[in-house]
Scaffold this active site. Sequence first.
Site, PDB file in Angstrom:
ATOM      1  N   GLU A  22      -4.295   0.378  -1.722  1.00 25.30           N
ATOM      2  CA  GLU A  22      -3.146  -0.485  -2.030  1.00 25.30           C
ATOM      3  C   GLU A  22      -3.395  -1.889  -1.522  1.00 25.30           C
ATOM      4  OE1 GLU A  22       0.858  -2.388  -1.291  1.00 25.30           O
ATOM      5  OE2 GLU A  22      -0.788  -2.042   0.072  1.00 25.30           O
ATOM      6  N   HIS A  48       1.084   4.745   0.172  1.00 23.24           N
ATOM      7  CA  HIS A  48      -0.356   4.452   0.209  1.00 23.24           C
ATOM      8  C   HIS A  48      -1.016   4.886   1.512  1.00 23.24           C
ATOM      9  CE1 HIS A  48      -0.470   0.527   2.500  1.00 23.24           C
ATOM     10  NE2 HIS A  48       0.707   0.285   1.932  1.00 23.24           N
TER      11      HIS A  48
HETATM   12  N1  PHE Z   1       2.997  -3.540  -0.008  1.00 22.31           N
HETATM   13  C1  PHE Z   1       3.014  -4.488   1.071  1.00 22.31           C
HETATM   14  C2  PHE Z   1       1.869  -4.117   1.982  1.00 22.31           C
HETATM   15  O1  PHE Z   1       1.402  -3.006   1.967  1.00 22.31           O
HETATM   16  C3  PHE Z   1       4.265  -4.506   1.852  1.00 22.31           C
HETATM   17  C4  PHE Z   1       5.470  -4.393   1.027  1.00 22.31           C
HETATM   18  C5  PHE Z   1       6.097  -3.187   0.887  1.00 22.31           C
HETATM   19  C6  PHE Z   1       5.963  -5.521   0.377  1.00 22.31           C
HETATM   20  C7  PHE Z   1       7.215  -3.076   0.077  1.00 22.31           C
HETATM   21  C8  PHE Z   1       7.088  -5.421  -0.416  1.00 22.31           C
HETATM   22  C9  PHE Z   1       7.704  -4.189  -0.561  1.00 22.31           C
HETATM   23  O2  PHE Z   1       1.424  -4.902   2.726  1.00 22.31           O
HETATM   24 ZN    ZN Z   2       0.209  -3.765   3.897  1.00 27.79          ZN
HETATM   25 ZN    ZN Z   3       2.082  -1.215   2.327  1.00 27.74          ZN
END
Ligand code: PHE
Ligand code: ZN
Ligand code: ZN
Length: 270
Positions: A133, A88
């Site tokens: 994201e 992202h």
């Molecule tokens: N996607 C979450 C964020 O961007 C972090 C995350 C990444 C959590 C991968 C779990 C697995 O804040």
């Molecule tokens: Zn994040």
């Molecule tokens: Zn993230």
Amino acid sequence: ALGVILYNQIPGTVISTPTLGAENIGLLIPTGIIPLEVATAWIPRLAAGETLTVKLLVDAIAEERETWNVISETKAGDPDKVIMLGAHLDSVLAGPGINDDGSGTAALLELMGSVKKYRGFPHKIRFAWWAAEEAGLIGSTYYAEHLSEAEADKIKFYFNYDMIGSPYPKFEISKSDNSGVGSELLDNFLTAAGKNVTYGEFDGRSDYVGFSELGIPIATLFTGEGENDPCYHQACDNLDNINWDAITINTKAAANALGTLALSLDGVPA
Ligand code: PHE
Ligand code: ZN
Ligand code: ZN
Ligand code: ZN
């Protein structure tokens, strides 16, 4: 005014104490969103372990913006057999988001540069840099939900790279039940490089969710938040917040897995 960091700034979003937990009290920052007296009143209650469910009334500050997924794919390769990767592009408002997710973004750019030098892959490779994201997986979910059944069927594997350079990294793989050799390739490469690979559950917190709903085989790498990344979602998630060994070895593992599946889908359940 003092406020509390807002993780998902969507009007009317309900967030509960796992997000606004006592551990976040040190993160009080000026935002002008939550009045000082309200934020102050939460502190002793959160510290006492009370569960607060807070309906954030951020309509006043929320603004609508247009945003874009950036998608690029190889010209060559069988369009009916697509290997897809995603990271992202956005960060939280609190900081620049270099580990989260500049790390995955950079890894995909590096892989794209390598893929361009070798035109022999029989399968198509598609890179996605997702928008929004942090606002609730908006870009990737939009993409996945707007695929026709025929288009979705062509995506044979999805790799998600969100936070792969945490300063105190773990090397955590999460995978779908039908991931097959896709996750094993990541594991084998990292294990051979001397890393202690662990496995995590899908918790719905990154851009694989839309692909999971479609039943597409998935593998993800994640080097961790919390003790693994004390600057997670903070202003200090800057260029100093990258473990260069971790991001390098993870990018190589990603390259190895990508190259292997772009040559052959043997070992990936249909
Ligand atoms: N996607 C979450 C964020 O961007 C972090 C995350 C990444 C959590 C991968 C779990 C697995 O804040
Ligand atoms: Zn994040
Ligand atoms: Zn993230
Ligand atoms: Zn093939």
